[in-house]
Design a protein around this motif. Sequence first.
Motif, PDB file in Angstrom:
ATOM      1  N   SER A 109       0.814  -1.208   0.000  1.00 61.70           N
ATOM      2  CA  SER A 109       0.000   0.000   0.000  1.00 61.70           C
ATOM      3  C   SER A 109       0.854   1.266   0.000  1.00 61.70           C
ATOM      4  O   SER A 109       1.789   1.380   0.783  1.00 61.70           O
ATOM      5  N   PRO A 110       0.514   2.216  -0.865  1.00 64.04           N
ATOM      6  CA  PRO A 110       1.202   3.511  -0.822  1.00 64.04           C
ATOM      7  C   PRO A 110       0.687   4.381   0.329  1.00 64.04           C
ATOM      8  O   PRO A 110       1.232   5.438   0.603  1.00 64.04           O
ATOM      9  N   ASP A 111      -0.352   3.906   1.008  1.00 59.61           N
ATOM     10  CA  ASP A 111      -0.944   4.654   2.115  1.00 59.61           C
ATOM     11  C   ASP A 111      -0.048   4.529   3.352  1.00 59.61           C
ATOM     12  O   ASP A 111       0.090   3.441   3.915  1.00 59.61           O
ATOM     13  N   PRO A 112       0.565   5.624   3.796  1.00 62.83           N
ATOM     14  CA  PRO A 112       1.474   5.550   4.946  1.00 62.83           C
ATOM     15  C   PRO A 112       0.761   5.216   6.255  1.00 62.83           C
ATOM     16  O   PRO A 112       1.404   4.831   7.226  1.00 62.83           O
ATOM     17  N   THR A 113      -0.572   5.316   6.290  1.00 66.31           N
ATOM     18  CA  THR A 113      -1.299   4.996   7.519  1.00 66.31           C
ATOM     19  C   THR A 113      -1.693   3.518   7.593  1.00 66.31           C
ATOM     20  O   THR A 113      -2.136   3.059   8.633  1.00 66.31           O
ATOM     21  N   ALA A 114      -1.534   2.778   6.475  1.00 66.46           N
ATOM     22  CA  ALA A 114      -1.862   1.349   6.476  1.00 66.46           C
ATOM     23  C   ALA A 114      -0.805   0.611   7.298  1.00 66.46           C
ATOM     24  O   ALA A 114       0.382   0.836   7.129  1.00 66.46           O
ATOM     25  N   PRO A 115      -1.241  -0.273   8.217  1.00 69.36           N
ATOM     26  CA  PRO A 115      -0.258  -0.981   9.037  1.00 69.36           C
ATOM     27  C   PRO A 115       0.634  -1.875   8.188  1.00 69.36           C
ATOM     28  O   PRO A 115       0.175  -2.560   7.283  1.00 69.36           O
ATOM     29  N   ALA A 116       1.942  -1.850   8.473  1.00 66.41           N
ATOM     30  CA  ALA A 116       2.900  -2.643   7.716  1.00 66.41           C
ATOM     31  C   ALA A 116       2.951  -4.082   8.210  1.00 66.41           C
ATOM     32  O   ALA A 116       3.436  -4.955   7.511  1.00 66.41           O
ATOM     33  N   THR A 117       2.476  -4.357   9.393  1.00 67.32           N
ATOM     34  CA  THR A 117       2.536  -5.696   9.978  1.00 67.32           C
ATOM     35  C   THR A 117       1.704  -6.688   9.181  1.00 67.32           C
ATOM     36  O   THR A 117       0.591  -6.384   8.762  1.00 67.32           O
ATOM     37  N   LEU A 118       2.264  -7.890   8.963  1.00 65.52           N
ATOM     38  CA  LEU A 118       1.498  -8.993   8.391  1.00 65.52           C
ATOM     39  C   LEU A 118       0.812  -9.688   9.557  1.00 65.52           C
ATOM     40  O   LEU A 118       1.482 -10.198  10.456  1.00 65.52           O
ATOM     41  N   VAL A 119      -0.520  -9.637   9.594  1.00 67.37           N
ATOM     42  CA  VAL A 119      -1.285 -10.281  10.659  1.00 67.37           C
ATOM     43  C   VAL A 119      -1.826 -11.595  10.118  1.00 67.37           C
ATOM     44  O   VAL A 119      -2.472 -11.632   9.065  1.00 67.37           O
ATOM     45  N   ILE A 120      -1.543 -12.675  10.848  1.00 66.48           N
ATOM     46  CA  ILE A 120      -1.950 -14.017  10.451  1.00 66.48           C
ATOM     47  C   ILE A 120      -2.940 -14.543  11.487  1.00 66.48           C
ATOM     48  O   ILE A 120      -2.600 -14.684  12.657  1.00 66.48           O
ATOM     49  N   THR A 121      -4.174 -14.795  11.057  1.00 65.32           N
ATOM     50  CA  THR A 121      -5.164 -15.431  11.914  1.00 65.32           C
ATOM     51  C   THR A 121      -5.298 -16.858  11.415  1.00 65.32           C
ATOM     52  O   THR A 121      -5.793 -17.100  10.316  1.00 65.32           O
ATOM     53  N   ALA A 122      -4.799 -17.813  12.214  1.00 65.55           N
ATOM     54  CA  ALA A 122      -4.743 -19.213  11.811  1.00 65.55           C
ATOM     55  C   ALA A 122      -5.835 -20.008  12.511  1.00 65.55           C
ATOM     56  O   ALA A 122      -6.014 -19.899  13.717  1.00 65.55           O
ATOM     57  N   ARG A 123      -6.573 -20.814  11.729  1.00 60.32           N
ATOM     58  CA  ARG A 123      -7.619 -21.685  12.265  1.00 60.32           C
ATOM     59  C   ARG A 123      -7.318 -23.121  11.866  1.00 60.32           C
ATOM     60  O   ARG A 123      -7.098 -23.401  10.688  1.00 60.32           O
ATOM     61  N   LEU A 124      -7.324 -24.020  12.842  1.00 52.63           N
ATOM     62  CA  LEU A 124      -7.103 -25.439  12.577  1.00 52.63           C
ATOM     63  C   LEU A 124      -8.346 -26.013  11.920  1.00 52.63           C
ATOM     64  O   LEU A 124      -9.454 -25.901  12.461  1.00 52.63           O
ATOM     65  N   GLY A 126     -11.443 -27.923  10.800  1.00 55.50           N
ATOM     66  CA  GLY A 126     -12.376 -28.809  11.491  1.00 55.50           C
ATOM     67  C   GLY A 126     -12.516 -28.559  12.982  1.00 55.50           C
ATOM     68  O   GLY A 126     -13.161 -29.340  13.672  1.00 55.50           O
ATOM     69  N   THR A 127     -11.894 -27.479  13.494  1.00 55.28           N
ATOM     70  CA  THR A 127     -11.967 -27.183  14.926  1.00 55.28           C
ATOM     71  C   THR A 127     -12.266 -25.704  15.130  1.00 55.28           C
ATOM     72  O   THR A 127     -12.308 -24.925  14.182  1.00 55.28           O
ATOM     73  N   ASP A 128     -12.414 -25.332  16.403  1.00 50.49           N
ATOM     74  CA  ASP A 128     -12.567 -23.923  16.756  1.00 50.49           C
ATOM     75  C   ASP A 128     -11.233 -23.312  17.200  1.00 50.49           C
ATOM     76  O   ASP A 128     -11.189 -22.177  17.645  1.00 50.49           O
ATOM     77  N   THR A 129     -10.139 -24.079  17.087  1.00 44.06           N
ATOM     78  CA  THR A 129      -8.831 -23.603  17.518  1.00 44.06           C
ATOM     79  C   THR A 129      -8.370 -22.466  16.609  1.00 44.06           C
ATOM     80  O   THR A 129      -8.342 -22.616  15.385  1.00 44.06           O
ATOM     81  N   ARG A 130      -8.023 -21.346  17.223  1.00 43.57           N
ATOM     82  CA  ARG A 130      -7.621 -20.156  16.480  1.00 43.57           C
ATOM     83  C   ARG A 130      -6.467 -19.490  17.203  1.00 43.57           C
ATOM     84  O   ARG A 130      -6.496 -19.337  18.426  1.00 43.57           O
ATOM     85  N   VAL A 131      -5.434 -19.087  16.459  1.00 44.07           N
ATOM     86  CA  VAL A 131      -4.312 -18.348  17.020  1.00 44.07           C
ATOM     87  C   VAL A 131      -3.966 -17.195  16.084  1.00 44.07           C
ATOM     88  O   VAL A 131      -4.275 -17.233  14.895  1.00 44.07           O
ATOM     89  N   ILE A 132      -3.332 -16.181  16.646  1.00 49.03           N
ATOM     90  CA  ILE A 132      -2.911 -15.021  15.855  1.00 49.03           C
ATOM     91  C   ILE A 132      -1.405 -14.897  15.958  1.00 49.03           C
ATOM     92  O   ILE A 132      -0.833 -14.997  17.043  1.00 49.03           O
ATOM     93  N   ARG A 133      -0.773 -14.683  14.814  1.00 49.62           N
ATOM     94  CA  ARG A 133       0.665 -14.446  14.733  1.00 49.62           C
ATOM     95  C   ARG A 133       0.869 -13.145  13.959  1.00 49.62           C
ATOM     96  O   ARG A 133       0.047 -12.792  13.120  1.00 49.62           O
ATOM     97  N   GLU A 134       1.961 -12.456  14.225  1.00 44.60           N
ATOM     98  CA  GLU A 134       2.264 -11.218  13.509  1.00 44.60           C
ATOM     99  C   GLU A 134       3.701 -11.244  13.014  1.00 44.60           C
ATOM    100  O   GLU A 134       4.583 -11.764  13.697  1.00 44.60           O
TER     101      GLU A 134
END
Length: 171
Positions: A109-124, A126-134
């Motif tokens: 993004s050329p938008d300087p206000t857009a967060p640069a972090t890659l946010v990963i929301t991982a779901r296993l 067939g389950t409700d298991t969810r984790v977030i990584r950055e």
Amino acid sequence: MGSRGRMLLVSSVVLLAGCTSTASGGTAAPAATTATTTASTPAPCAARVETGSLPDWARTGFSGDARVPHVFSANGDIVAVLFAHPLRQVREDGSNNKILWVARADTTSPDPTAPATLVITARLDGTDTRVIREVAGGPGPSIIDLPQAGCWRLDLSWSGHTDTIDLVYAP
């Protein structure tokens, strides 16, 4: 057919998954995979590790034809280059689940206000298991450990863009 004999039809959806390289080693083109699903059922895990050459846009820093295991996202806007293959829930040999995330240049993004972090929301799958990584700084090198073996659907968000990728973690 009368009212008693009417059947309820379930619609199917054609899904696109994965990519393949062109014969000349040029840019990647989508490869079709068909799956049948209902509107209420999520698509099955579609983790597909490629071993051919990386697409031209993902080769920065690599030499030669850059044949390393990698997985394309659903939209093809980001690729996960797997330096540890297979990925493992537990790595007893002391190695890491190193993944290099490479996004297409036009997804930055050329938008300087857009967060640069890659946010990963991982779901296993067939389950409700969810984790977030950055991944600080956005797509780039990372070590992504997940708590259980299985197929994980990763929702990715970076620089105002989103995509999805499936990765399998062995026990």
